[in-house]
Motif scaffolding. Structure first.
Motif, PDB file in Angstrom:
ATOM      1  N   PHE A 130      57.030  -1.799  12.949  1.00 32.93           N
ATOM      2  CA  PHE A 130      55.627  -2.159  12.719  1.00 32.93           C
ATOM      3  C   PHE A 130      55.402  -3.647  13.266  1.00 32.93           C
ATOM      4  CE2 PHE A 130      52.463  -4.540  10.372  1.00 32.93           C
ATOM      5  CZ  PHE A 130      51.308  -3.725  10.717  1.00 32.93           C
ATOM      6  N   VAL A 131      54.250  -3.835  14.023  1.00 30.20           N
ATOM      7  CA  VAL A 131      53.951  -5.205  14.747  1.00 30.20           C
ATOM      8  C   VAL A 131      52.721  -5.447  14.081  1.00 30.20           C
ATOM      9  CG1 VAL A 131      53.382  -6.358  16.760  1.00 30.20           C
ATOM     10  CG2 VAL A 131      55.274  -4.739  17.002  1.00 30.20           C
ATOM     11  N   GLY A 132      52.878  -6.639  13.466  1.00 34.95           N
ATOM     12  CA  GLY A 132      51.593  -7.225  12.659  1.00 34.95           C
ATOM     13  C   GLY A 132      51.244  -8.714  13.192  1.00 34.95           C
ATOM     14  N   VAL A 146      46.766  -6.561  16.848  1.00 38.41           N
ATOM     15  CA  VAL A 146      47.515  -7.737  17.628  1.00 38.41           C
ATOM     16  C   VAL A 146      46.945  -7.987  19.151  1.00 38.41           C
ATOM     17  CG1 VAL A 146      49.780  -8.494  18.900  1.00 38.41           C
ATOM     18  CG2 VAL A 146      49.504  -7.301  16.611  1.00 38.41           C
ATOM     19  N   SER A 147      46.443  -9.032  19.442  1.00 40.56           N
ATOM     20  CA  SER A 147      45.701  -9.073  20.922  1.00 40.56           C
ATOM     21  C   SER A 147      46.453  -8.732  22.061  1.00 40.56           C
ATOM     22  CB  SER A 147      45.129 -10.667  20.828  1.00 40.56           C
ATOM     23  OG  SER A 147      46.285 -11.368  21.568  1.00 40.56           O
ATOM     24  N   TRP A 148      45.882  -8.374  23.149  1.00 42.48           N
ATOM     25  CA  TRP A 148      46.444  -8.262  24.475  1.00 42.48           C
ATOM     26  C   TRP A 148      47.280  -9.549  24.819  1.00 42.48           C
ATOM     27  CZ3 TRP A 148      46.667 -10.578  29.245  1.00 42.48           C
ATOM     28  CH2 TRP A 148      47.339  -9.920  30.282  1.00 42.48           C
ATOM     29  N   LEU A 149      46.752 -10.690  24.725  1.00 45.45           N
ATOM     30  CA  LEU A 149      47.188 -12.038  25.015  1.00 45.45           C
ATOM     31  C   LEU A 149      48.621 -12.134  24.301  1.00 45.45           C
ATOM     32  CD1 LEU A 149      44.234 -14.341  25.134  1.00 45.45           C
ATOM     33  CD2 LEU A 149      45.654 -13.668  27.085  1.00 45.45           C
ATOM     34  N   SER A 150      48.545 -11.820  23.043  1.00 45.19           N
ATOM     35  CA  SER A 150      49.907 -12.040  22.244  1.00 45.19           C
ATOM     36  C   SER A 150      50.956 -11.038  22.528  1.00 45.19           C
ATOM     37  CB  SER A 150      49.412 -11.902  20.867  1.00 45.19           C
ATOM     38  OG  SER A 150      48.576 -13.145  20.335  1.00 45.19           O
ATOM     39  N   GLN A 151      50.405  -9.746  22.625  1.00 47.55           N
ATOM     40  CA  GLN A 151      51.537  -8.735  23.121  1.00 47.55           C
ATOM     41  C   GLN A 151      52.091  -9.058  24.368  1.00 47.55           C
ATOM     42  OE1 GLN A 151      50.358  -4.526  22.662  1.00 47.55           O
ATOM     43  NE2 GLN A 151      48.604  -5.247  21.386  1.00 47.55           N
ATOM     44  N   GLY A 194      39.198  -7.505  29.576  1.00 47.56           N
ATOM     45  CA  GLY A 194      37.956  -6.699  29.224  1.00 47.56           C
ATOM     46  C   GLY A 194      38.274  -5.566  28.378  1.00 47.56           C
ATOM     47  N   ARG A 195      39.526  -5.184  28.319  1.00 47.59           N
ATOM     48  CA  ARG A 195      39.705  -3.712  27.658  1.00 47.59           C
ATOM     49  C   ARG A 195      40.325  -4.145  26.288  1.00 47.59           C
ATOM     50  NH1 ARG A 195      36.867  -0.081  29.714  1.00 47.59           N
ATOM     51  NH2 ARG A 195      37.233   0.203  32.049  1.00 47.59           N
ATOM     52  N   TYR A 196      40.123  -3.165  25.155  1.00 43.01           N
ATOM     53  CA  TYR A 196      41.065  -3.169  23.865  1.00 43.01           C
ATOM     54  C   TYR A 196      42.472  -3.178  24.212  1.00 43.01           C
ATOM     55  CZ  TYR A 196      36.533  -3.027  21.144  1.00 43.01           C
ATOM     56  OH  TYR A 196      35.482  -3.464  20.842  1.00 43.01           O
ATOM     57  N   PRO A 197      43.301  -3.698  23.531  1.00 43.64           N
ATOM     58  CA  PRO A 197      44.732  -3.682  23.735  1.00 43.64           C
ATOM     59  C   PRO A 197      45.279  -2.432  23.140  1.00 43.64           C
ATOM     60  CG  PRO A 197      44.299  -5.096  21.934  1.00 43.64           C
ATOM     61  CD  PRO A 197      42.747  -4.608  22.325  1.00 43.64           C
ATOM     62  N   ASP A 198      46.604  -2.270  23.581  1.00 41.11           N
ATOM     63  CA  ASP A 198      47.261  -1.060  22.995  1.00 41.11           C
ATOM     64  C   ASP A 198      47.147  -1.219  21.368  1.00 41.11           C
ATOM     65  OD1 ASP A 198      49.124   0.944  21.981  1.00 41.11           O
ATOM     66  OD2 ASP A 198      50.736   0.204  23.219  1.00 41.11           O
ATOM     67  N   PRO A 199      46.733  -0.420  20.694  1.00 46.34           N
ATOM     68  CA  PRO A 199      46.502  -0.564  19.051  1.00 46.34           C
ATOM     69  C   PRO A 199      47.868  -0.453  18.503  1.00 46.34           C
ATOM     70  CG  PRO A 199      45.782   1.624  19.794  1.00 46.34           C
ATOM     71  CD  PRO A 199      45.803   0.820  21.009  1.00 46.34           C
ATOM     72  N   LEU A 200      49.045   0.312  19.268  1.00 46.25           N
ATOM     73  CA  LEU A 200      50.406   0.582  18.671  1.00 46.25           C
ATOM     74  C   LEU A 200      51.430  -0.306  19.303  1.00 46.25           C
ATOM     75  CD1 LEU A 200      50.174   4.360  17.832  1.00 46.25           C
ATOM     76  CD2 LEU A 200      50.071   2.503  16.247  1.00 46.25           C
ATOM     77  N   GLN A 201      50.860  -1.143  20.088  1.00 47.30           N
ATOM     78  CA  GLN A 201      51.926  -2.297  20.821  1.00 47.30           C
ATOM     79  C   GLN A 201      53.112  -1.717  21.339  1.00 47.30           C
ATOM     80  OE1 GLN A 201      51.616  -2.632  17.261  1.00 47.30           O
ATOM     81  NE2 GLN A 201      49.657  -3.612  17.259  1.00 47.30           N
ATOM     82  N   ASN A 202      52.955  -0.050  22.108  1.00 45.12           N
ATOM     83  CA  ASN A 202      54.142   0.488  22.511  1.00 45.12           C
ATOM     84  C   ASN A 202      55.118  -0.334  23.253  1.00 45.12           C
ATOM     85  OD1 ASN A 202      53.759   3.142  21.071  1.00 45.12           O
ATOM     86  ND2 ASN A 202      51.880   2.879  22.223  1.00 45.12           N
TER      87      ASN A 202
END
Ligand code: PLP
Length: 351
Positions: A75-77, A240-245, A49-57
């Motif tokens: 950088f993660v794309g 990058v989606s939360w599922l993918s991360q 339900g939440r936006y994922p980490d925008p910087l994929q830390n």
């Protein structure tokens, strides 16, 4: 003046990037009332339900550990295709600048340049599919901003001679992007360890090949922290989606599985190279350091349709320079590879 200062497009230098709600904090024990999410759905344990980490830390930490690179150089794309696009968008002025590509090579450098209205300066690899330094030198212009290299190269499968690449990095005053999508299948160690030596070096890698995660669309660019900061400024906020991360964190955190698969694929590739070389329909098999093999046939069109009618799909690369009558065959499972050879054997009996 740094390379980034010199080459960054003025409109991007002056851009105020979108400040995403989730870039301020990713802590768990606070009430997030900032991003207009559905707070009921976001109570689910899986964070959907939440936006994922925008910087994929967290992912960058895991990748950084496996590749021995500081997270601020990553950088993660959304696939490495996104990094190709962003490099062009950041550093090439539409309608004026150009990128150099070296065919036969991966097609997206050219497509991304065309989308961004950036001229493609196409300089073929030499007869051994290596960088033709003299030709490159004579064809660079004052508007060439990025040279794209691919090593191991798609579709030829060879690694580019590192001496040639080093010389290009030394005398070209724009960016050299080395696409290492297939590096884990190669005996070369790649260019990551030399990032701090060259401020103009950008290395691309992907989770789509050796890591086996093409469906989740994750690619990485490794470069100076200045270049990475630029890419982060212009990417879509939640690229990058939360599922993918989360899948990527699990997979990259356990690199043994990847290494086991790579060993199997290399063993199968060697077996296939020998078996294919013995076929009458084959003219030559190009040595490969990737998870595919480029094969020159006596009549590629006939082979392509014969394989297709037997339920086997391979990629026709015959129209690319230096690849006449050539098909690119991805190394499959042992069963698929034997099926391929059985289909060829049946053909050789009947013709
Ligand atoms: C050389 C090369 N770079 C990049 C890609 C695409 O990578 P991604 O799936 O991360 O966009 C491919 C895919 O075939 C490739 O061959």
């Amino acid at each position: 003046m740094s390379l980034v200062d010199r080459l960054l497009r003025a409109n991007i230098r002056s851009l105020t990037p979108y400040a995403s709600a989730r870039s301020e904090t990713m802590e768990n024990d606070v009430a997030f009332l900032d991003a207009n999410e559905n707070a009921f759905a976001s109570n689910a344990p899986d964070a959907l339900g939440r936006y994922p980490d925008p910087l994929q830390n967290e992912l960058k930490k895991v990748v950084g550990k496996v590749r021995r690179i500081s997270p601020d150089r990553i950088f993660v794309g959304n696939g490495s295709d996104e990094a190709i696009d962003l490099m062009i968008r950041a550093f090439c002025h539409p309608g004026r600048d150009e990128v150099m590509i070296m065919p036969p090579t991966y097609g997206m450098y050219e497509v991304m340049a065309a989308i961004n209205d950036v001229t493609v300066n196409s300089v073929p690899l030499d007869a051994g599919f290596n960088v033709d330094l003299d030709l490159v030198r004579s064809r660079l212009t004052r508007h060439t901003r990025i040279v794209f290299l691919c090593s191991p190269n798609n579709p030829t499968g060879n690694s580019l001679d590192p001496e040639h690449v080093a010389r290009l990095l030394e005398w070209f005053d724009g960016f050299v992007v080395i696409d290492e999508a297939y590096i884990d299948f190669s005996k070369e160690s790649g260019w990551l360890s030399r990032l701090s030596q060259y401020e103009n070096l950008v290395v691309l890698q992907t989770l789509s090949k050796a890591w086996g995660l093409a469906a989740i669309r994750i690619g990485m660019a490794f470069a100076s922290s200045d270049v990475i900061a630029v890419l982060n400024r212009i990417k879509p906020p939640y690229n990058v989606s939360w599922l993918s991360q989360s899948v990527a964190i699990d997979t990259v955190g356990n690199p043994e599985t990847m290494r086991r698969h790579v060993d199997q694929i290399i063993a199968e590739r060697k077996w296939l190279e020998t078996a294919l070389s013995d076929l009458d329909v084959v003219e030559s098999v190009f040595p490969s350091e990737a998870n595919f093999i480029l094969v020159r046939f006596r009549d590629a069109a006939k082979v392509l349709s014969y394989l297709r009618s037997n339920g086997i799909i391979v990629r026709d690369r015959s129209s690319m320079p230096g690849c006449e009558n050539s098909l690119r065959i991805t190394v499959g499972t042992p069963e698929q590879n034997r099926q391929l050879l059985d289909v060829f054997a049946a053909w050789e009996v009947t013709t």
